[in-house]
Every structure is written in structure tokens, then in C-alpha cells.
Motif scaffolding. Structure first.
Motif, PDB file in Angstrom:
ATOM      1  N   ASP A  52       0.816  -1.218   0.000  1.00  0.00           N
ATOM      2  CA  ASP A  52       0.000   0.000   0.000  1.00  0.00           C
ATOM      3  C   ASP A  52       0.846   1.263   0.000  1.00  0.00           C
ATOM      4  O   ASP A  52       0.523   2.247  -0.674  1.00  0.00           O
ATOM      5  CB  ASP A  52      -0.921   0.011   1.225  1.00  0.00           C
ATOM      6  CG  ASP A  52      -2.068  -0.982   1.094  1.00  0.00           C
ATOM      7  OD1 ASP A  52      -2.370  -1.376  -0.044  1.00  0.00           O
ATOM      8  OD2 ASP A  52      -2.652  -1.357   2.130  1.00  0.00           O
ATOM      9  N   GLN A  56       4.009   2.681  -5.619  1.00  0.00           N
ATOM     10  CA  GLN A  56       4.349   3.561  -6.722  1.00  0.00           C
ATOM     11  C   GLN A  56       5.503   4.457  -6.297  1.00  0.00           C
ATOM     12  O   GLN A  56       5.903   4.440  -5.131  1.00  0.00           O
ATOM     13  CB  GLN A  56       3.126   4.401  -7.123  1.00  0.00           C
ATOM     14  CG  GLN A  56       2.394   5.046  -5.957  1.00  0.00           C
ATOM     15  CD  GLN A  56       1.042   5.540  -6.372  1.00  0.00           C
ATOM     16  OE1 GLN A  56       0.894   6.228  -7.386  1.00  0.00           O
ATOM     17  NE2 GLN A  56       0.018   5.207  -5.602  1.00  0.00           N
ATOM     18  N   GLN A  59       6.105   7.528  -1.459  1.00  0.00           N
ATOM     19  CA  GLN A  59       5.410   6.783  -0.411  1.00  0.00           C
ATOM     20  C   GLN A  59       3.987   7.320  -0.272  1.00  0.00           C
ATOM     21  O   GLN A  59       3.791   8.528  -0.137  1.00  0.00           O
ATOM     22  CB  GLN A  59       6.146   6.905   0.940  1.00  0.00           C
ATOM     23  CG  GLN A  59       7.552   6.330   0.955  1.00  0.00           C
ATOM     24  CD  GLN A  59       8.565   7.264   0.322  1.00  0.00           C
ATOM     25  OE1 GLN A  59       8.501   8.481   0.497  1.00  0.00           O
ATOM     26  NE2 GLN A  59       9.518   6.694  -0.412  1.00  0.00           N
ATOM     27  N   ASN A  60       3.025   6.412  -0.298  1.00  0.00           N
ATOM     28  CA  ASN A  60       1.628   6.791  -0.152  1.00  0.00           C
ATOM     29  C   ASN A  60       1.291   6.879   1.339  1.00  0.00           C
ATOM     30  O   ASN A  60       0.915   5.897   1.962  1.00  0.00           O
ATOM     31  CB  ASN A  60       0.718   5.760  -0.842  1.00  0.00           C
ATOM     32  CG  ASN A  60      -0.745   6.171  -0.769  1.00  0.00           C
ATOM     33  OD1 ASN A  60      -1.089   7.272  -0.338  1.00  0.00           O
ATOM     34  ND2 ASN A  60      -1.619   5.269  -1.184  1.00  0.00           N
ATOM     35  N   SER A  62      -1.206   8.280   2.958  1.00  0.00           N
ATOM     36  CA  SER A  62      -2.575   8.740   3.170  1.00  0.00           C
ATOM     37  C   SER A  62      -2.958   8.522   4.624  1.00  0.00           C
ATOM     38  O   SER A  62      -2.309   7.756   5.351  1.00  0.00           O
ATOM     39  CB  SER A  62      -3.543   7.985   2.260  1.00  0.00           C
ATOM     40  OG  SER A  62      -3.646   6.628   2.667  1.00  0.00           O
ATOM     41  N   ASN A  65      -3.503   4.876   5.410  1.00  0.00           N
ATOM     42  CA  ASN A  65      -2.257   4.114   5.440  1.00  0.00           C
ATOM     43  C   ASN A  65      -1.485   4.373   6.728  1.00  0.00           C
ATOM     44  O   ASN A  65      -0.915   3.455   7.317  1.00  0.00           O
ATOM     45  CB  ASN A  65      -1.379   4.467   4.235  1.00  0.00           C
ATOM     46  CG  ASN A  65      -1.725   3.650   3.009  1.00  0.00           C
ATOM     47  OD1 ASN A  65      -2.495   2.685   3.087  1.00  0.00           O
ATOM     48  ND2 ASN A  65      -1.175   4.014   1.873  1.00  0.00           N
ATOM     49  N   THR A 111      -4.803   8.414  -1.837  1.00  0.00           N
ATOM     50  CA  THR A 111      -3.396   8.604  -2.190  1.00  0.00           C
ATOM     51  C   THR A 111      -2.914   9.955  -1.667  1.00  0.00           C
ATOM     52  O   THR A 111      -3.566  10.980  -1.874  1.00  0.00           O
ATOM     53  CB  THR A 111      -3.199   8.570  -3.713  1.00  0.00           C
ATOM     54  OG1 THR A 111      -3.659   7.311  -4.218  1.00  0.00           O
ATOM     55  CG2 THR A 111      -1.725   8.729  -4.059  1.00  0.00           C
ATOM     56  N   HIS A 112      -1.790   9.914  -0.966  1.00  0.00           N
ATOM     57  CA  HIS A 112      -1.135  11.139  -0.504  1.00  0.00           C
ATOM     58  C   HIS A 112       0.362  10.893  -0.622  1.00  0.00           C
ATOM     59  O   HIS A 112       1.022  10.478   0.316  1.00  0.00           O
ATOM     60  CB  HIS A 112      -1.524  11.449   0.947  1.00  0.00           C
ATOM     61  CG  HIS A 112      -0.929  12.729   1.470  1.00  0.00           C
ATOM     62  ND1 HIS A 112      -1.444  13.972   1.176  1.00  0.00           N
ATOM     63  CD2 HIS A 112       0.156  12.954   2.256  1.00  0.00           C
ATOM     64  CE1 HIS A 112      -0.707  14.902   1.760  1.00  0.00           C
ATOM     65  NE2 HIS A 112       0.271  14.315   2.424  1.00  0.00           N
ATOM     66  N   LEU A 113       0.881  11.118  -1.834  1.00  0.00           N
ATOM     67  CA  LEU A 113       2.270  10.760  -2.128  1.00  0.00           C
ATOM     68  C   LEU A 113       3.257  11.730  -1.493  1.00  0.00           C
ATOM     69  O   LEU A 113       3.062  12.941  -1.499  1.00  0.00           O
ATOM     70  CB  LEU A 113       2.495  10.728  -3.641  1.00  0.00           C
ATOM     71  CG  LEU A 113       1.906   9.526  -4.389  1.00  0.00           C
ATOM     72  CD1 LEU A 113       2.196   9.650  -5.872  1.00  0.00           C
ATOM     73  CD2 LEU A 113       2.468   8.225  -3.837  1.00  0.00           C
TER      74      LEU A 113
END
Length: 264
Positions: A52, A56, A59-60, A62, A65, A111-113
Motif C-alpha cells: 500500500d 508507486q 510513499q503513499n 494517506s 495508510n 493517495t497522498h504521495l
């Protein structure tokens, strides 16, 4: 990943239900079975988190997470502690919360990259903050357990459930050790924030800084009162809960409003 998350949720819930259903049993909870289910869930939960958060570039981080990561840290600690200390009354709560964070993450993905690998100071700050929060939240759980044991002892309600509870003095000792370690970590987290971050009092961060500092002050006063004046019992429980609420508002308050309510 969806099936993995579903498996983690079911394992957590299975362990929580099994423990809760045997709290009043004369033999108490069967630790081997609940520990096996919980341990497998913790391992799979870690696998799920890596996917999670690192699925990508960047780092996500969110809000769900982060909540799931903290739940995993608390669950791991409580599962390990269960092998040496009776904490059956807390495990259903811990496992239930962990299953809820995993389930929400499955059906409400967000998503909060971030790119924290490019900022070592930020890595140190976030790591210290996560460990401080996890430690102090576990401390709050022990404070609530302490209040429950006190409540039963004062009313001499020595039912079968009492056999599943740890000794009062041991719970109190663990509580203050957790509060001490958590407060030290929170101190280091605040210091690292002021040293490595330039926007601790920026408009989008000021509430977090103020609330975290207030929580730190609450825990420092609590520890000073205990070690200097012998504070214990109900005032300690209430103060611990207040500090935990302030810290939760600091860590999750604005992010909940921005990411969940406003969808930003």
C-alpha cells in the motif's frame, strides 16, 4: 491485494472473537490459537502495508495508510507482549481496530504521495513521531485496563473474568514505562521537527505543532507528578487519555478534514 487485505481482516476478527468469547471461560482464552491467528495476521498486515505504501514512486502516506501502519505497530507490540503478560482483555480491542483500518483501506483507497527518501531529516521526524504515538497509545490502553482493574477491585467483583487480568501493580509499572518512553520519543520528535523542518508554524502545520506540544506538556506533568508526588489511580488515567486525545487530534485532525471531509 484486495484478497490479502480481506484475509488480514478475517484473521484479526477471528482472533478477537475467539479471545472475547473465552474471557468468561473458567480456563480463560486459549493463547496458542489466538496467538497463532494474531501472529499470522500481523505478518500478512506488514506485507499488505509494504504494498500500500510503496506501490508507486514515493510513499503513499494517506491518512488510512498511516492509521493502518500505527495499528500494525500497536498490534505487533501487544501480540509479542501477550506471550509474557496476560493482556487478553486488550487484544480484542487492538485486533478489532487493526481489522477496521485494513477494511477501510480496502474500500476507501486514497493517495497522498510523499518523497521522504529525499529528506533524511523528515524520515527521522516521521519515524520518531510514529513510534511516540504508538507507544503512548499503548500506554492509554494500559491506563484504561488499570482503571478497569481498579473498578473491579473496589467493588470486589471477582468474577471469572478477573483471572484473565494481569496484576494491578504490573499494569501500573508497564503504564509508566510506556509513558516515559513515549514522552522521550515525543520530545525527540518535536526537536527533530524544529531542527529539520522549516514550516513547523506555517498555517497548515501550526495546529499540529501546538497540539503536539500541549500533549507533550500533559505527559511531562503527569510523569513529574508520579515520580515526584506519587500520583496514581484515576487522575493518571484521565490525564493519559487527555494527552492521547490531544496527540490524536494533532496527528490526524486536520488531515481527516482535508483528505476525508474536503477530499483535498
Amino acid at each position: 491485494m484486495f484478497l490479502l487485505g480481506l484475509a488480514v481482516t478475517l484473521l484479526y476478527l477471528g482472533s478477537a472473537v475467539h479471545i472475547a468469547s473465552r474471557l468468561f471461560h473458567h480456563e480463560g482464552p486459549r493463547h496458542k490459537l489466538s496467538a497463532a491467528l494474531g501472529s499470522i495476521a500481523v505478518i500478512l498486515h506488514f506485507w499488505l502495508l509494504t504494498g500500500d505504501i510503496f506501490s508507486q514512486p514515493g510513499q503513499n502516506m494517506s491518512i488510512l495508510n498511516v492509521a493502518s501502519l500505527i495499528a500494525w505497530m500497536i498490534t505487533l507490540s501487544m501480540t509479542i507482549a501477550s506471550f509474557s503478560l496476560p493482556n487478553a482483555i486488550l487484544l480484542p480491542v487492538v485486533y478489532g481496530f487493526a481489522s477496521l483500518t485494513v477494511l477501510l483501506n480496502l474500500f476507501v483507497p486514497d493517495t497522498h504521495l510523499m518523497h521522504i527518501e529525499m529528506r533524511p531529516g523528515l524520515i527521522a521526524h516521521i519515524t520518531l513521531a510514529l513510534f511516540a504515538y504508538g507507544c503512548l497509545m499503548i500506554g492509554m490502553l494500559y491506563a484504561l485496563q488499570l482503571a478497569f482493574i481498579n473498578f473491579r477491585l473496589k467493588r470486589k467483583q471477582l468474577s471469572l473474568l478477573h483471572s484473565s487480568l494481569p496484576p494491578l501493580m504490573i499494569v501500573e509499572q508497564i503504564l509508566f514505562k510506556l509513558l516515559l518512553v513515549g514522552t522521550v520519543l515525543l520530545t525527540l520528535s518535536l526537536i527533530s521537527g524544529f531542527v529539520f523542518l522549516n514550516d513547523m508554524f506555517a498555517q497548515h502545520q501550526v495546529h499540529k505543532t501546538v497540539l503536539s506540544s500541549l500533549a507533550w506538556l500533559v505527559f511531562v506533568v503527569l510523569l513529574a507528578g508520579h515520580y515526584r508526588f506519587g500520583w496514581r489511580g484515576r487522575p493518571v488515567v484521565i490525564t493519559t487519555v487527555i494527552g492521547a486525545i490531544l496527540l490524536t487530534l494533532a496527528y490526524f485532525g486536520s488531515r481527516f478534514v482535508k483528505e476525508v471531509l474536503l477530499g483535498m
